[in-house]
Enzyme design. Structure first.
Site, PDB file in Angstrom:
ATOM      1  N   GLY A 125      11.229   9.123   2.611  1.00  0.00           N
ATOM      2  CA  GLY A 125       9.755   8.916   1.923  1.00  0.00           C
ATOM      3  C   GLY A 125       8.829   9.216   3.148  1.00  0.00           C
ATOM      4  O   GLY A 125       9.324   8.853   4.278  1.00  0.00           O
ATOM      5  N   ALA A 126       7.670   9.303   2.761  1.00  0.00           N
ATOM      6  CA  ALA A 126       6.633   9.735   3.926  1.00  0.00           C
ATOM      7  C   ALA A 126       5.252   9.039   3.553  1.00  0.00           C
ATOM      8  O   ALA A 126       4.420   9.504   3.939  1.00  0.00           O
ATOM      9  CB  ALA A 126       6.441  10.967   4.091  1.00  0.00           C
ATOM     10  N   LYS A 158      -4.825  -1.452   2.474  1.00  0.00           N
ATOM     11  CA  LYS A 158      -4.346  -1.788   4.044  1.00  0.00           C
ATOM     12  C   LYS A 158      -5.032  -0.878   4.912  1.00  0.00           C
ATOM     13  O   LYS A 158      -5.046  -1.070   6.180  1.00  0.00           O
ATOM     14  CB  LYS A 158      -2.699  -1.207   3.950  1.00  0.00           C
ATOM     15  CG  LYS A 158      -1.724  -2.243   3.331  1.00  0.00           C
ATOM     16  CD  LYS A 158      -0.364  -2.081   3.646  1.00  0.00           C
ATOM     17  CE  LYS A 158       0.545  -3.100   2.801  1.00  0.00           C
ATOM     18  NZ  LYS A 158       1.759  -2.963   3.084  1.00  0.00           N
ATOM     19  N   SER A 199       4.310 -13.357  -2.435  1.00  0.00           N
ATOM     20  CA  SER A 199       3.837 -14.234  -1.125  1.00  0.00           C
ATOM     21  C   SER A 199       3.441 -15.344  -1.322  1.00  0.00           C
ATOM     22  O   SER A 199       3.588 -16.245  -0.499  1.00  0.00           O
ATOM     23  CB  SER A 199       2.585 -13.096  -0.356  1.00  0.00           C
ATOM     24  OG  SER A 199       3.082 -11.862  -0.022  1.00  0.00           O
ATOM     25  N   TYR A 221      12.287  -4.594  -3.331  1.00  0.00           N
ATOM     26  CA  TYR A 221      13.026  -5.828  -3.448  1.00  0.00           C
ATOM     27  C   TYR A 221      12.843  -6.420  -4.995  1.00  0.00           C
ATOM     28  O   TYR A 221      13.523  -7.225  -5.254  1.00  0.00           O
ATOM     29  CB  TYR A 221      12.200  -6.792  -2.658  1.00  0.00           C
ATOM     30  CG  TYR A 221      10.587  -7.039  -2.805  1.00  0.00           C
ATOM     31  CD1 TYR A 221       9.827  -6.318  -2.193  1.00  0.00           C
ATOM     32  CD2 TYR A 221      10.311  -8.159  -3.724  1.00  0.00           C
ATOM     33  CE1 TYR A 221       8.404  -6.500  -2.492  1.00  0.00           C
ATOM     34  CE2 TYR A 221       8.993  -8.144  -3.875  1.00  0.00           C
ATOM     35  CZ  TYR A 221       8.226  -7.535  -3.606  1.00  0.00           C
ATOM     36  OH  TYR A 221       6.810  -7.711  -3.817  1.00  0.00           O
ATOM     37  N   ALA A 270       4.562   2.794   3.385  1.00  0.00           N
ATOM     38  CA  ALA A 270       5.791   1.962   3.858  1.00  0.00           C
ATOM     39  C   ALA A 270       6.486   2.841   4.837  1.00  0.00           C
ATOM     40  O   ALA A 270       6.891   2.098   5.917  1.00  0.00           O
ATOM     41  CB  ALA A 270       6.750   1.796   2.479  1.00  0.00           C
ATOM     42  N   LEU A 288      13.866  -0.844   0.901  1.00  0.00           N
ATOM     43  CA  LEU A 288      12.904  -1.802   0.952  1.00  0.00           C
ATOM     44  C   LEU A 288      12.329  -2.185  -0.249  1.00  0.00           C
ATOM     45  O   LEU A 288      11.708  -3.276  -0.467  1.00  0.00           O
ATOM     46  CB  LEU A 288      11.634  -0.489   1.458  1.00  0.00           C
ATOM     47  CG  LEU A 288      11.372  -0.978   3.181  1.00  0.00           C
ATOM     48  CD1 LEU A 288      12.748  -0.891   3.995  1.00  0.00           C
ATOM     49  CD2 LEU A 288      10.363   0.053   3.462  1.00  0.00           C
ATOM     50  N   THR A 300      -2.587  -6.027   0.512  1.00  0.00           N
ATOM     51  CA  THR A 300      -1.468  -5.171  -0.034  1.00  0.00           C
ATOM     52  C   THR A 300      -2.136  -3.627  -0.690  1.00  0.00           C
ATOM     53  O   THR A 300      -3.386  -3.761  -0.584  1.00  0.00           O
ATOM     54  CB  THR A 300      -0.429  -5.719  -0.966  1.00  0.00           C
ATOM     55  OG1 THR A 300       0.591  -4.828  -1.090  1.00  0.00           O
ATOM     56  CG2 THR A 300      -1.600  -6.262  -2.137  1.00  0.00           C
TER      57      THR A 300
END
Ligand code: ATR
Length: 494
Positions: free
Chosen positions: A356-357, A296, A249, A445, A360, A443, A292
């Site tokens: 996934g759960a 969160k 970021s 990266y 994200a 997702l 992050t």
């Protein structure tokens, strides 16, 4: 001022380091303890061969240096080298006055080292190091050293956000001491190095490459954070997390600020306590920050206002100060949607399989659900998938049944950490067969291409990588931070 720590083993090497880093620094520190013995003997010539002021330092091992000489020999060596044209000489806080008197063949009486430096206009830095903590009496120590007319330097090790606050408070507590050096070492100290001016420190040290723990390179300090250009009016933004230094970021926001000439900086804050960070945020008048893992959820009790998405997802990744109140939003939600918004609008994405759960996945499932996409969640722990599906009115299944959905959905989204270090070779659904027609969204990266990403590409799918979502959510954050669009001519390197 940014000061480059010179840790080459020869003077020639150090001269080259000054030259390579010259455009980012205005001061250099020659570390005698890193020089070979024969080079130490001629170190007094060094300042006249470079075009910036130089600090002379001979650091003993107990203070993090490499010098193994006896204390008497060490001080004698420092004395001899200091005959060169140095602007500053660093003498440790606990060195007694009586140990700084030296016999010199040029003079009849013993030379008072400190006096001789002062007479030549050389400034003395009196340094104190602590590699274990931030001592409770730190302000007292600094004041005592300053009272003697020297420049106090404290290099201490914050171990928590509370310690970091103590270093930033030095700005107010010691505002009458104009010349002082304050350094927070170690991983918690990084923000104090970048925002050194907010600690009231006259300089910050940086390295040519790999530096001391927490030390950043001259290029990163100057080009990415513009640490030496920050002033009273600079708006401070940042990211909080634990861990946090892997984040891309700062490479999104800082170049954006610079491109639109917005006087702001975006800093990584390693945060162990969200409560303490909100105190720091008040103290530094932080204008906004990204959030992050693992904070969160933790930030929510401190927010005066949250958006519908934050409430639904239960996670906030963006906090901004609006009229003295902290507002929480979730740009992951919109950042995820941006690359597929047209397909959803055109009706080419009506069904989705989300792998996934976790955290994200929550943002992804809510975003799809709210836009009318029918979602099935598959997850290793089927009970986690069930919980999220109950909340979001979706379907769920176990990972083993993934093949039931081959060729049956318009979109497949991979939200787990599988494929990231240390599971670089793994695929969360190795038996899933891509038809080539579905849109695939990975997702992860880092790395850019996971085994899942590669398989989908080879099958002919249109594949969207996590970097795109990261940049999109970052651009939206930039808008809520600054009120301006992210400059379209800036292409962040992720
Ligand atoms: P994040 O916030 O990044 O989503 P998280 O909340 O820890 O991280 O969620 C991680 C997700 O990756 C979960 O869905 C997890 O499955 P479980 O619910 O069964 O734990 C999934 N995951 C992690 N490691 C996995 C693995 N080796 N194989 C399959 N799924 C995995």
């Amino acid at each position: 001022m940014l000061c480059l720590t010179l840790t080459g083993s020869t003077l020639e090497e150090n001269r080259a380091l000054v030259q390579q880093n010259r455009k980012w620094i205005s001061l250099a520190e020659l570390r005698l303890d890193y020089l070979q013995a024969d080079e130490q003997k001629i170190a007094s010539s060094f300042p006249s061969t470079v075009d910036i002021p130089v600090i002379l330092t001979l650091r003993r091992q107990s203070d993090g240096g490499k010098c193994t000489l006896s204390e008497k020999q060490r001080l004698q060596t420092l004395y001899e080298s200091a005959k060169g044209d140095f602007a500053f000489v660093d003498i440790e806080e606990d060195v007694k006055k009586s140990d700084l008197k030296f016999k010199d063949p040029l003079f009849e009486n013993k030379v008072d080292f400190e006096l001789s430096l002062r007479q030549r206009g050389v400034r003395i830095i009196r340094s104190f190091h602590d590699f274990t903590c931030v001592p409770a009496d730190i302000y007292g120590r600094i004041s005592k050293l300053a009272a003697k007319g020297d420049i106090p330097k404290v290099a201490v090790t914050p171990k928590s956000m509370i310690d970091v606050i103590a270093l930033f408070r030095a700005q107010q507590e010691l505002s009458s001491i104009k010349e002082k050096i304050i350094i927070g070492m170690g991983e918690f100290g990084v923000c104090t190095r970048i925002l050194y001016k907010k600690c009231g420190s006259m300089l910050s040290f940086c390295s040519a490459g790999e530096g001391a723990p927490g030390q950043l390179s001259a290029q990163v300090m100057s080009e990415l954070y513009r640490a030496d250009k920050l002033d009273e009016k600079t708006h401070v933004f940042g990211i909080i997390g634990n861990p946090v230094y892997h984040t891309a970021s700062p490479r999104i926001h800082n170049p954006g600020f610079e491109a639109i000439h917005y006087n702001a900086v975006y800093v990584p804050f390693l945060v162990d306590s969200v409560r303490a960070f909100f105190k720091l945020a008040e103290m530094l008048q932080i204008h906004g920050f990204s959030v992050t893992v693992p904070h969160k959820r933790n930030v929510q009790p401190y927010l005066g206002r949250i958006t519908r998405e934050v409430k639904q997802i239960g996670a906030c990744n963006t906090v901004t100060r609006i009229q003295n109140m902290w507002k929480g939003t979730n740009t992951d939600y919109y950042g995820f949607l941006a690359p597929i918004a047209d397909e959803i609008a055109q009706g080419s994405i009506r069904t989705a399989l989300v792998i996934g759960a976790g955290g994200a996945s929550r943002a992804v499932v809510w975003a799809l659900h709210n836009h009318g996409v029918k979602v099935t969640i598959i997850n290793r722990s089927v009970e986690h998938a069930k919980l999220l599906s109950d909340e979001t009115m979706s379907s769920f299944d176990s990972l083993e049944h993934c093949n039931r959905y081959s060729g049956a959905v318009d979109l497949v989204v991979q939200t787990t950490s599988v494929g990231m270090a240390p599971n670089l070779d793994e695929d969360p659904v190795p038996s899933f067969v891509f038809s080539g027609k579905e849109i695939v969204y990975e997702l992860v990266y880092q790395p850019k291409e996971t085994p899942f990403f590669r398989r989908a590409t080879q099958a002919g799918c249109h594949v969207i990588g996590g970097a795109q979502m990261l940049i999109e959510q970052g651009k939206l954050q930039f808008e809520s931070f600054t009120g301006y669009h992210y400059p379209h001519w800036v292409h962040p390197e992720i």
